[in-house]
Motif scaffolding. Sequence first.
Motif, PDB file in Angstrom:
ATOM      1  N   CYS A  10       0.848  -1.198   0.000  1.00  0.00           N
ATOM      2  CA  CYS A  10       0.000   0.000   0.000  1.00  0.00           C
ATOM      3  C   CYS A  10       0.884   1.249   0.000  1.00  0.00           C
ATOM      4  O   CYS A  10       1.754   1.386   0.861  1.00  0.00           O
ATOM      5  CB  CYS A  10      -0.915   0.010   1.222  1.00  0.00           C
ATOM      6  SG  CYS A  10      -1.851   1.539   1.365  1.00  0.00           S
ATOM      7  N   THR A  12       0.014   4.317   0.664  1.00  0.00           N
ATOM      8  CA  THR A  12      -0.297   5.234   1.767  1.00  0.00           C
ATOM      9  C   THR A  12       0.230   4.687   3.089  1.00  0.00           C
ATOM     10  O   THR A  12       0.852   5.411   3.861  1.00  0.00           O
ATOM     11  CB  THR A  12      -1.825   5.449   1.854  1.00  0.00           C
ATOM     12  OG1 THR A  12      -2.293   5.770   0.556  1.00  0.00           O
ATOM     13  CG2 THR A  12      -2.180   6.550   2.819  1.00  0.00           C
ATOM     14  N   CYS A  13      -0.010   3.397   3.348  1.00  0.00           N
ATOM     15  CA  CYS A  13       0.464   2.794   4.605  1.00  0.00           C
ATOM     16  C   CYS A  13       1.986   2.575   4.564  1.00  0.00           C
ATOM     17  O   CYS A  13       2.627   2.503   5.608  1.00  0.00           O
ATOM     18  CB  CYS A  13      -0.230   1.472   4.870  1.00  0.00           C
ATOM     19  SG  CYS A  13      -2.005   1.633   5.142  1.00  0.00           S
ATOM     20  N   THR A  17      -0.186  -4.546   3.293  1.00  0.00           N
ATOM     21  CA  THR A  17      -1.347  -4.649   4.190  1.00  0.00           C
ATOM     22  C   THR A  17      -2.393  -5.571   3.551  1.00  0.00           C
ATOM     23  O   THR A  17      -2.325  -5.858   2.360  1.00  0.00           O
ATOM     24  CB  THR A  17      -2.004  -3.264   4.419  1.00  0.00           C
ATOM     25  OG1 THR A  17      -2.326  -2.724   3.144  1.00  0.00           O
ATOM     26  CG2 THR A  17      -1.106  -2.313   5.167  1.00  0.00           C
ATOM     27  N   CYS A  46      -7.351  -1.148   0.486  1.00  0.00           N
ATOM     28  CA  CYS A  46      -6.534  -1.381   1.689  1.00  0.00           C
ATOM     29  C   CYS A  46      -7.454  -1.390   2.920  1.00  0.00           C
ATOM     30  O   CYS A  46      -8.266  -0.485   3.105  1.00  0.00           O
ATOM     31  CB  CYS A  46      -5.478  -0.291   1.830  1.00  0.00           C
ATOM     32  SG  CYS A  46      -4.558  -0.399   3.364  1.00  0.00           S
ATOM     33  N   CYS A  49      -6.000   1.858   5.357  1.00  0.00           N
ATOM     34  CA  CYS A  49      -6.273   3.274   5.067  1.00  0.00           C
ATOM     35  C   CYS A  49      -7.445   3.466   4.113  1.00  0.00           C
ATOM     36  O   CYS A  49      -7.817   4.601   3.822  1.00  0.00           O
ATOM     37  CB  CYS A  49      -5.025   3.934   4.499  1.00  0.00           C
ATOM     38  SG  CYS A  49      -4.564   3.247   2.898  1.00  0.00           S
ATOM     39  N   THR A  51      -7.683   3.146   0.970  1.00  0.00           N
ATOM     40  CA  THR A  51      -7.442   3.645  -0.387  1.00  0.00           C
ATOM     41  C   THR A  51      -7.616   2.500  -1.390  1.00  0.00           C
ATOM     42  O   THR A  51      -7.392   1.337  -1.074  1.00  0.00           O
ATOM     43  CB  THR A  51      -6.045   4.269  -0.565  1.00  0.00           C
ATOM     44  OG1 THR A  51      -5.081   3.366  -0.083  1.00  0.00           O
ATOM     45  CG2 THR A  51      -5.901   5.587   0.153  1.00  0.00           C
TER      46      THR A  51
HETATM   47 ZN   LIG Z   1      -3.173   1.429   3.199  1.00  0.00          ZN
END
Ligand SMILES: [Zn+2]
Length: 225
Positions: A10, A12-13, A17, A46, A49, A51
């Motif tokens: 991911c 963003t993370c 994930t 995800c 988060c 997304t």
């Molecule tokens: Zn994420």
Amino acid sequence: MAKDTCPCPCNTCGVETEHDVIVLNDLREEDSDGNSVHREISAIYCRGCKTAAIREIITKENTKEKQLLYKPPRLWLQQPKWIESLESIDPTIHGLLLEVYSAANDDQSRLFSMGIRSALDRVMTYLVGDIGGFEQKIDDMVKKKHISENQKETIMIVIDASSATQHRGFRPVRDLLEHMIAVLETIIHQLYLLNPMLQTLKTQIPPRPPRKKSKSPKKKSKKNK
Ligand SMILES: [Zn+2]
């Protein structure tokens, strides 16, 4: 529509994930050599988060060779969270770092390598001024105790690797590039953020009370009656 879960990287993370997977399209086609190709296109979400992204798995049926594609592409290197704090301190290093990560994630390894050298040069100029070449600047950094002798050695190796890219067409492998960016991140974090923060903290710590001189306990002489 089949719904499943699977671990995926991911952006963003910044780690792998668990994602919900919804298969949108499941196709069997022939490639230019007449071999059967399985193409599975899915929407992935995800669970951390929330997304969304698109994942495509292309499998060659004869060799079972798999190719994984993501839209947007998965980032190889994540920018450290503290990068935005640099903008107000030194906009030049902030801008350089953004370009370094962009080159890394666009797979432009030579630009990435040369960018690391430029960023190290900027760190030194910021701290000791434009007093000459790398060697003069790094010696002055040690003299002024910005870095240790050990750190000097590590930085010189990174600068050598970057110089080899610039002047001798050296293309560092990913592992080496990861070590190079780790050195740059450590130096920037230490010199721009951690050290000034510790200096501030030092002024806020209440001083230790002066030590009382230990007195040897007086012996009470008891007179025998
Ligand atoms: Zn994420």
